[in-house]
Design an enzyme around this catalytic site. Structure first.
Site, short mmCIF file in Angstrom:
data_model
loop_
_atom_site.label_atom_id
_atom_site.label_comp_id
_atom_site.label_asym_id
_atom_site.label_seq_id
_atom_site.Cartn_x
_atom_site.Cartn_y
_atom_site.Cartn_z
N LYS A 1 20.42 23.60 48.09
CA LYS A 1 19.46 24.21 47.12
C LYS A 1 20.29 24.46 45.80
O LYS A 1 21.01 25.40 45.62
CB LYS A 1 19.11 25.69 47.79
N CYS B 1 33.42 30.32 36.89
CA CYS B 1 33.81 31.59 37.56
C CYS B 1 35.33 31.84 37.72
O CYS B 1 35.67 32.98 37.37
CB CYS B 1 33.42 31.46 38.97
N GLU C 1 32.16 40.57 34.97
CA GLU C 1 31.89 39.12 34.63
C GLU C 1 30.88 38.99 33.36
O GLU C 1 29.90 39.14 33.57
CB GLU C 1 31.84 38.32 35.69
#
Ligand code: NAD
Length: 488
Positions: free
Chosen positions: A182, A291, A390
């Site tokens: 997905k 990330c 983040e």
């Protein structure tokens, strides 16, 4: 207008209810494609296709399907063919990715190269995944064998779709699993093309299926599906938690690759000529939407002014432009991401953090694009949101330290633990830091944001658990069986 559908059983297939989603070009904000908006029915079709590929038609008799019958060397040959096809379609894949995600072409090309390299690496590894023989009582031989989990689910974010499908599906297929993927709704196009190339490479129907759609529809349905035997999730912490809870309901193991707030620690003896371009690239790459972005610089106070001045000069010359103009930064992925970054910058400004430099914006950028220039902040307090959360944009914060212990405490002082960088010429200090930093990877006098197909990668703390990439990923995509034979 480009129209792309799910890829199930080696065929393009519309959503069961015919719904579609629009795809926006981040450089212009305009729609240029549609994808299928999948739901639970589509996920179920894909899971059944994967199960047939693996086990065949009869329930309870495992590995009787065409993929389950393909031995390790055969899986390696198909992955090698796929690596070759990806290399042959390098430019096409890079262009698709760049249009879909707003990545500058040089980054999209690097991602296409990495994708081919992942398939090449796992092609070579497929038939080298060995078990062990174990000492046991006299008259016995005991061995362990590594077997695929079965049908694996792969939930992929939008920031590096090609790299992440390469590392995740490459390892899962090499280990003998059948996959249901997905992708993120903002970044599907390259992955649908990769699935077509996999079919061309000889992957049997059903071994790799892609269902596109929204996270809370297709993604949630995948995490909840009782026919999924393992989930590899890469994305944000809150979504990772939701996926883990859904998977726990059917006792499904999960690998979580989540976010980071990675620090580069610069000591007073650091070679700044070597460090500065690496520090800049580690936050600018992919417009900070990485990330493992090096989003904090911790510097010995004695070098703070010098580092700040040199980084400011570098940041001032960074240019943001359209993806095709291939500057240092492209647009962010979407309007929501731009608002997120603007929110952090507004807070930094309200709190009086010094803005040392702003990058440049190209003239005449399309008004609908999601652009953000690079920003360098100084004297970021350790508890400020810019130091703790983040941002996922091109924003670098500098903070100073007065001792090695303070540097370690600052570096470890966030909820995350993905990657860290250490810059010092002192060998003993290099090793002390490497052991003290609570991150899944530590780079000394270099920084490999996202790099290294061969290098195991994954987080500690809120950056997740489990390891992808390298040979280590093959252990994650297999389960261990112990066989004890009594022969007297
Ligand atoms: P996200 O969590 O919003 O989405 C990730 C994926 O999860 C997408 O495919 C999305 O559709 C799906 N999803 C959303 N809701 C879901 C639900 N309820 N159930 C199942 N699936 C659902 O993350 P994002 O914004 O696409 O990506 C950015 C995040 O990913 C950042 O936090 C980044 O640090 C992280 N990331 C981590 C790594 C790593 O390897 N550690 C790599 C890349 C990105």
């Amino acid at each position: 207008m480009l129209t792309r559908l799910h890829f199930i059983d080696n065929e393009s297939t519309a959503a069961a209810d015919g719904r579609v989603l629009e795809v926006l070009d981040p450089s212009t904000g305009e729609s240029f494609a549609t994808i299928a908006r999948g739901g639970a029915d589509d996920i179920d079709r894909a899971v059944r296709a994967a199960r047939r590929a693996l086990d065949g038609a009869v329930t309870g008799l495992p590995f009787r399907g065409p993929w389950g019958q393909t031995d390790a060397a055969g899986r390696g040959r198909i992955l090698a063919a796929l690596a070759g096809l990806v290399a042959g379609h390098h430019q096409e894949l890079a262009e698709l990715e760049s249009r879909d995600t707003g990545k500058p072409m040089k980054q999209a090309r690097a991602d296409a190269t990495a994708l081919s390299r992942y398939f090449e690496f796992y092609a070579g590894a497929a038939d080298k995944l060995h078990g062990q023989t174990l000492p046991y009582q006299t008259g016995y031989t005991v061995l362990t064998v590594r077997e695929p989990h079965g049908v694996t689910g792969h939930i992929i974010p939008w920031n590096y779709p090609m790299q992440i499908i390469g590392r995740s599906v490459g390892a899962a297929l090499a280990a003998g699993n059948a996959c249901v993927v997905k992708p993120a709704e903002d970044a599907c196009l390259s992955l649908l093309r990769v699935a077509e190339l996999a079919a061309e490479a000889g992957l049997p129907a059903g071994a790799l299926n892609i269902v596109t759609g929204l996270g809370n529809e297709a993604g949630q349905a995948l995490a909840e599906h009782p026919g999924i035997d393992h989930i590899s999730f890469t994305g944000s912490g809150p979504t990772g938690e939701r996926v883990s809870r859904a998977a726990a309901a059917h006792c499904c193991p999960v690998t979580l690759e989540l976010g980071g707030k990675s620090a580069q620690v610069v000591f007073e003896d650091a070679d700044l000529d070597a460090a500065i371009p690496v520090i800049v690239n580690a936050i600018v790459q992919n417009c900070g939407q990485t990330c493992s972005a090096g989003s904090r610089v911790l510097v010995a106070r004695a070098r703070q002014a010098e580092l700040a001045e040199r980084l400011a000069a570098a940041f001032g010359s960074l240019r943001t432009d359209t993806a095709t103009n291939d500057a240092d930064l492209g647009p962010l992925i979407n309007a929501r991401q731009r608002e997120r970054v603007s929110g952090f910058l507004a807070q930094a400004e309200r709190d009086g953090l010094p803005i040392l430099a702003r990058g440049q914006m190209a003239a005449d950028l399309p008004a609908g694009g999601f652009y953000q220039q690079a920003i360098l902040l100084d004297a970021v307090p350790r508890d400020h949101p810019v130091a703790q959360q983040e941002v996922f944009g091109p924003v670098l914060g500098i903070s100073a330290f007065d001792s090695e212990d303070e540097a370690i405490a600052l570096a470890n002082g966030t909820p995350y633990g993905l990657v860290s960088g250490v810059w010092t010429e002192n060998g003993a200090r290099q090793m002390r830091l490497a052991r003290a930093l609570r991150t899944g990877q530590v780079f000394v006098n270099n920084y490999g944001a996202g790099g290294g197909v061969e290098l195991p990668f994954g987080g500690m703390k809120h950056s997740g658990y489990g390891r992808e990439k390298g040979f280590e990923a093959l252990y994650g995509f297999t389960t261990l069986k112990t066989i004890a034979l009594r022969h007297g």
